[in-house]
Motif scaffolding. Structure first.
Motif, PDB file in Angstrom:
ATOM      1  N   TRP A  46       0.868  -1.177   0.000  1.00 45.22           N
ATOM      2  CA  TRP A  46       0.000   0.000   0.000  1.00 45.22           C
ATOM      3  C   TRP A  46       0.903   1.225   0.000  1.00 45.22           C
ATOM      4  O   TRP A  46       1.540   1.528   1.011  1.00 45.22           O
ATOM      5  CB  TRP A  46      -0.900  -0.003   1.236  1.00 45.22           C
ATOM      6  N   TYR A  47       0.983   1.892  -1.133  1.00 41.47           N
ATOM      7  CA  TYR A  47       1.861   3.058  -1.199  1.00 41.47           C
ATOM      8  C   TYR A  47       1.428   4.026  -2.288  1.00 41.47           C
ATOM      9  O   TYR A  47       0.641   3.697  -3.177  1.00 41.47           O
ATOM     10  CB  TYR A  47       3.314   2.641  -1.428  1.00 41.47           C
ATOM     11  N   VAL A  48       1.978   5.227  -2.172  1.00 38.33           N
ATOM     12  CA  VAL A  48       1.881   6.236  -3.220  1.00 38.33           C
ATOM     13  C   VAL A  48       3.297   6.770  -3.399  1.00 38.33           C
ATOM     14  O   VAL A  48       4.056   6.871  -2.431  1.00 38.33           O
ATOM     15  CB  VAL A  48       0.870   7.358  -2.864  1.00 38.33           C
ATOM     16  N   GLN A  49       3.656   7.045  -4.633  1.00 40.05           N
ATOM     17  CA  GLN A  49       4.990   7.579  -4.880  1.00 40.05           C
ATOM     18  C   GLN A  49       4.917   8.670  -5.933  1.00 40.05           C
ATOM     19  O   GLN A  49       4.001   8.699  -6.757  1.00 40.05           O
ATOM     20  CB  GLN A  49       5.945   6.473  -5.321  1.00 40.05           C
ATOM     21  N   VAL A  50       5.889   9.554  -5.866  1.00 39.13           N
ATOM     22  CA  VAL A  50       5.976  10.632  -6.844  1.00 39.13           C
ATOM     23  C   VAL A  50       7.402  10.699  -7.377  1.00 39.13           C
ATOM     24  O   VAL A  50       8.363  10.539  -6.624  1.00 39.13           O
ATOM     25  CB  VAL A  50       5.545  11.987  -6.232  1.00 39.13           C
ATOM     26  N   LEU A  51       7.509  10.914  -8.669  1.00 46.91           N
ATOM     27  CA  LEU A  51       8.786  11.121  -9.329  1.00 46.91           C
ATOM     28  C   LEU A  51       8.742  12.505  -9.956  1.00 46.91           C
ATOM     29  O   LEU A  51       7.808  12.815 -10.706  1.00 46.91           O
ATOM     30  CB  LEU A  51       9.009  10.070 -10.424  1.00 46.91           C
ATOM     31  N   PHE A  52       9.713  13.354  -9.617  1.00 46.47           N
ATOM     32  CA  PHE A  52       9.820  14.672 -10.242  1.00 46.47           C
ATOM     33  C   PHE A  52      10.667  14.471 -11.491  1.00 46.47           C
ATOM     34  O   PHE A  52      11.866  14.269 -11.417  1.00 46.47           O
ATOM     35  CB  PHE A  52      10.444  15.680  -9.276  1.00 46.47           C
ATOM     36  N   ARG A  53      10.007  14.488 -12.633  1.00 43.67           N
ATOM     37  CA  ARG A  53      10.654  14.155 -13.899  1.00 43.67           C
ATOM     38  C   ARG A  53      11.523  15.296 -14.427  1.00 43.67           C
ATOM     39  O   ARG A  53      11.376  16.439 -14.022  1.00 43.67           O
ATOM     40  CB  ARG A  53       9.588  13.754 -14.919  1.00 43.67           C
ATOM     41  N   ASP A  54      12.397  14.952 -15.354  1.00 44.95           N
ATOM     42  CA  ASP A  54      13.304  15.933 -15.942  1.00 44.95           C
ATOM     43  C   ASP A  54      12.580  17.030 -16.721  1.00 44.95           C
ATOM     44  O   ASP A  54      13.132  18.107 -16.945  1.00 44.95           O
ATOM     45  CB  ASP A  54      14.326  15.249 -16.860  1.00 44.95           C
ATOM     46  N   ASP A  55      11.326  16.770 -17.139  1.00 43.92           N
ATOM     47  CA  ASP A  55      10.557  17.774 -17.883  1.00 43.92           C
ATOM     48  C   ASP A  55       9.679  18.630 -16.969  1.00 43.92           C
ATOM     49  O   ASP A  55       8.738  19.270 -17.417  1.00 43.92           O
ATOM     50  CB  ASP A  55       9.718  17.106 -18.971  1.00 43.92           C
ATOM     51  N   ASP A  56      10.004  18.645 -15.668  1.00 42.59           N
ATOM     52  CA  ASP A  56       9.285  19.437 -14.654  1.00 42.59           C
ATOM     53  C   ASP A  56       7.838  18.996 -14.438  1.00 42.59           C
ATOM     54  O   ASP A  56       7.002  19.788 -14.015  1.00 42.59           O
ATOM     55  CB  ASP A  56       9.331  20.935 -14.973  1.00 42.59           C
ATOM     56  N   THR A  57       7.539  17.730 -14.723  1.00 42.92           N
ATOM     57  CA  THR A  57       6.223  17.193 -14.404  1.00 42.92           C
ATOM     58  C   THR A  57       6.383  16.189 -13.265  1.00 42.92           C
ATOM     59  O   THR A  57       7.495  15.754 -12.951  1.00 42.92           O
ATOM     60  CB  THR A  57       5.573  16.482 -15.614  1.00 42.92           C
ATOM     61  N   TYR A  58       5.273  15.843 -12.670  1.00 41.19           N
ATOM     62  CA  TYR A  58       5.249  14.905 -11.548  1.00 41.19           C
ATOM     63  C   TYR A  58       4.502  13.645 -11.982  1.00 41.19           C
ATOM     64  O   TYR A  58       3.369  13.717 -12.450  1.00 41.19           O
ATOM     65  CB  TYR A  58       4.566  15.527 -10.331  1.00 41.19           C
ATOM     66  N   GLN A  59       5.160  12.514 -11.842  1.00 35.48           N
ATOM     67  CA  GLN A  59       4.555  11.222 -12.126  1.00 35.48           C
ATOM     68  C   GLN A  59       4.149  10.612 -10.797  1.00 35.48           C
ATOM     69  O   GLN A  59       4.995  10.348  -9.950  1.00 35.48           O
ATOM     70  CB  GLN A  59       5.566  10.337 -12.840  1.00 35.48           C
ATOM     71  N   LEU A  60       2.860  10.425 -10.611  1.00 38.04           N
ATOM     72  CA  LEU A  60       2.327   9.832  -9.386  1.00 38.04           C
ATOM     73  C   LEU A  60       1.907   8.393  -9.679  1.00 38.04           C
ATOM     74  O   LEU A  60       1.328   8.117 -10.735  1.00 38.04           O
ATOM     75  CB  LEU A  60       1.100  10.598  -8.899  1.00 38.04           C
ATOM     76  N   GLU A  61       2.188   7.512  -8.755  1.00 37.81           N
ATOM     77  CA  GLU A  61       1.741   6.127  -8.843  1.00 37.81           C
ATOM     78  C   GLU A  61       1.258   5.697  -7.463  1.00 37.81           C
ATOM     79  O   GLU A  61       1.766   6.173  -6.456  1.00 37.81           O
ATOM     80  CB  GLU A  61       2.869   5.198  -9.289  1.00 37.81           C
ATOM     81  N   TYR A  62       0.286   4.800  -7.474  1.00 40.26           N
ATOM     82  CA  TYR A  62      -0.112   4.193  -6.201  1.00 40.26           C
ATOM     83  C   TYR A  62      -0.495   2.748  -6.417  1.00 40.26           C
ATOM     84  O   TYR A  62      -0.846   2.345  -7.519  1.00 40.26           O
ATOM     85  CB  TYR A  62      -1.244   4.980  -5.527  1.00 40.26           C
ATOM     86  N   ARG A  63      -0.382   1.997  -5.347  1.00 37.89           N
ATOM     87  CA  ARG A  63      -0.776   0.591  -5.356  1.00 37.89           C
ATOM     88  C   ARG A  63      -1.684   0.355  -4.168  1.00 37.89           C
ATOM     89  O   ARG A  63      -1.376   0.734  -3.045  1.00 37.89           O
ATOM     90  CB  ARG A  63       0.425  -0.337  -5.277  1.00 37.89           C
TER      91      ARG A  63
END
Length: 121
Positions: A46-63
């Motif tokens: 059970w998690y949520v994660q964020v990646l601050f991408r090189d193009d200044d966007t945020y990739q969010l994922e959760y399970r």
């Protein structure tokens, strides 16, 4: 128990909202942050994660427990990404609203092996 981890190896058990905000604010391009809920009485991840991408966007994922319930979205909004993490940590039921989520569950599923795929004996 809630655990916050960042890409530089910082791990905080039971993080406060200000701690989570600081960890999020410290994200640099290519950095990530994970909030994980661990409960011995509940199976799965059970998690949520964020990646601050090189193009200044945020990739969010959760399970939500099992690989089939793994989702991803993107946003250019720092505020929306941070709020999503805060709301997930607080257990708010509507924390995913305002995003279009894609189910990535099939990427994590075990391949189906058919009898015809097995070597003859």
């Amino acid at each position: 128990m809630l655990i916050a981890t960042n890409g530089r190896g910082r791990v905080v058990k039971c993080p406060s909202k200000p701690t989570m905000d600081t960890m999020f604010a410290e994200l640099r391009r290519g950095d990530h942050m994970i909030l994980e809920r661990q409960d011995e009485e509940r199976d799965g991840d059970w998690y949520v994660q964020v990646l601050f991408r090189d193009d200044d966007t945020y990739q969010l994922e959760y399970r939500d427990g099992v690989p089939a319930e793994h989702y991803q979205t993107m946003t250019a909004s720092r505020e929306k990404a941070c709020q999503a993490l805060q709301d997930w940590a607080a257990g708010k039921p509507d924390w995913q609203e305002g995003f279009v989520w894609n189910n990535l569950g099939a990427m994590f599923a075990a391949p189906i092996v058919k009898a015809t795929d097995l070597p003859a004996t």
